[in-house]
Design a protein around this motif. Sequence first.
Motif, mmCIF file in Angstrom:
data_model
loop_
_atom_site.group_PDB
_atom_site.id
_atom_site.type_symbol
_atom_site.label_atom_id
_atom_site.label_comp_id
_atom_site.label_asym_id
_atom_site.label_seq_id
_atom_site.Cartn_x
_atom_site.Cartn_y
_atom_site.Cartn_z
ATOM 1 N N PHE A 52 7.426 0.682 -2.230
ATOM 2 C CA PHE A 52 8.638 1.250 -1.654
ATOM 3 C C PHE A 52 8.386 1.547 -0.184
ATOM 4 C CE2 PHE A 52 11.210 4.845 -0.313
ATOM 5 C CZ PHE A 52 12.471 4.392 -0.633
ATOM 6 N N LEU A 53 9.341 1.205 0.641
ATOM 7 C CA LEU A 53 9.268 1.509 2.063
ATOM 8 C C LEU A 53 10.674 1.797 2.533
ATOM 9 C CD1 LEU A 53 7.588 1.645 4.688
ATOM 10 C CD2 LEU A 53 8.117 -0.773 5.012
ATOM 11 N N ASN A 54 10.888 2.947 3.111
ATOM 12 C CA ASN A 54 12.187 3.318 3.647
ATOM 13 C C ASN A 54 12.314 2.676 5.028
ATOM 14 O OD1 ASN A 54 14.649 4.488 3.968
ATOM 15 N ND2 ASN A 54 13.883 6.568 4.270
ATOM 16 N N VAL A 55 13.263 1.771 5.194
ATOM 17 C CA VAL A 55 13.423 1.045 6.443
ATOM 18 C C VAL A 55 14.696 1.518 7.104
ATOM 19 C CG1 VAL A 55 13.734 -1.231 7.486
ATOM 20 C CG2 VAL A 55 12.269 -0.966 5.466
ATOM 21 N N ASP A 114 0.812 -1.213 0.000
ATOM 22 C CA ASP A 114 0.000 0.000 0.000
ATOM 23 C C ASP A 114 0.850 1.271 0.000
ATOM 24 O OD1 ASP A 114 0.999 -0.384 2.513
ATOM 25 O OD2 ASP A 114 -0.833 0.107 3.567
ATOM 26 N N VAL A 115 2.177 1.141 -0.082
ATOM 27 C CA VAL A 115 3.077 2.286 -0.134
ATOM 28 C C VAL A 115 3.807 2.207 -1.467
ATOM 29 C CG1 VAL A 115 5.016 3.451 0.976
ATOM 30 C CG2 VAL A 115 3.379 2.165 2.362
ATOM 31 N N HIS A 116 3.705 3.263 -2.294
ATOM 32 C CA HIS A 116 4.289 3.218 -3.635
ATOM 33 C C HIS A 116 5.123 4.463 -3.903
ATOM 34 C CE1 HIS A 116 0.813 0.536 -3.756
ATOM 35 N NE2 HIS A 116 1.593 -0.192 -4.517
ATOM 36 N N ASN A 117 6.176 4.297 -4.668
ATOM 37 C CA ASN A 117 7.018 5.427 -5.042
ATOM 38 C C ASN A 117 6.457 6.128 -6.271
ATOM 39 O OD1 ASN A 117 7.730 3.826 -7.222
ATOM 40 N ND2 ASN A 117 9.795 3.415 -6.511
ATOM 41 N N HIS A 118 7.223 7.072 -6.824
ATOM 42 C CA HIS A 118 6.741 7.846 -7.979
ATOM 43 C C HIS A 118 6.596 7.001 -9.247
ATOM 44 C CE1 HIS A 118 11.083 7.833 -8.624
ATOM 45 N NE2 HIS A 118 10.854 8.208 -9.877
#
Length: 97
Positions: A86-89, A77-81
Amino acid sequence: LPNAMGGYDESPDDMARNNKTFFENGWLNMVGGCCGSTPPHIKAIRECAENYAPRKLPDVGRPKMWLSGLEDLVVDDVHNHLGLPFLNVGERCNISG
C-alpha cells in the motif's frame, strides 16, 4: 488466419500441428479455436494437447504493486494492516488552477 478471400484453409490437423510447438515448450495453460475453427479443429487440438502438461505457474511470492509513470515504481516494502502493498499517492499542486 483467413486467406485473401476471407476463407480458412487450415485443416484440423494443420491447426493442431501448428500449436504443437506451444505444447512442447510449455507455453500454454489453455488453448482453443477462433474464427474459422470448427468442432473437428477443436477435437484435433484437444487430442494433441492431451500429450502435454500445462505450463507450470511461477511460484507466488509476496504481492507487489507496480505503478507506471515517467519511471517505474515498484512498491514492495510498504504494507498496510492486511500485509498487502500500500502506498498513499497524492497529486502535486496544480498551480494552473
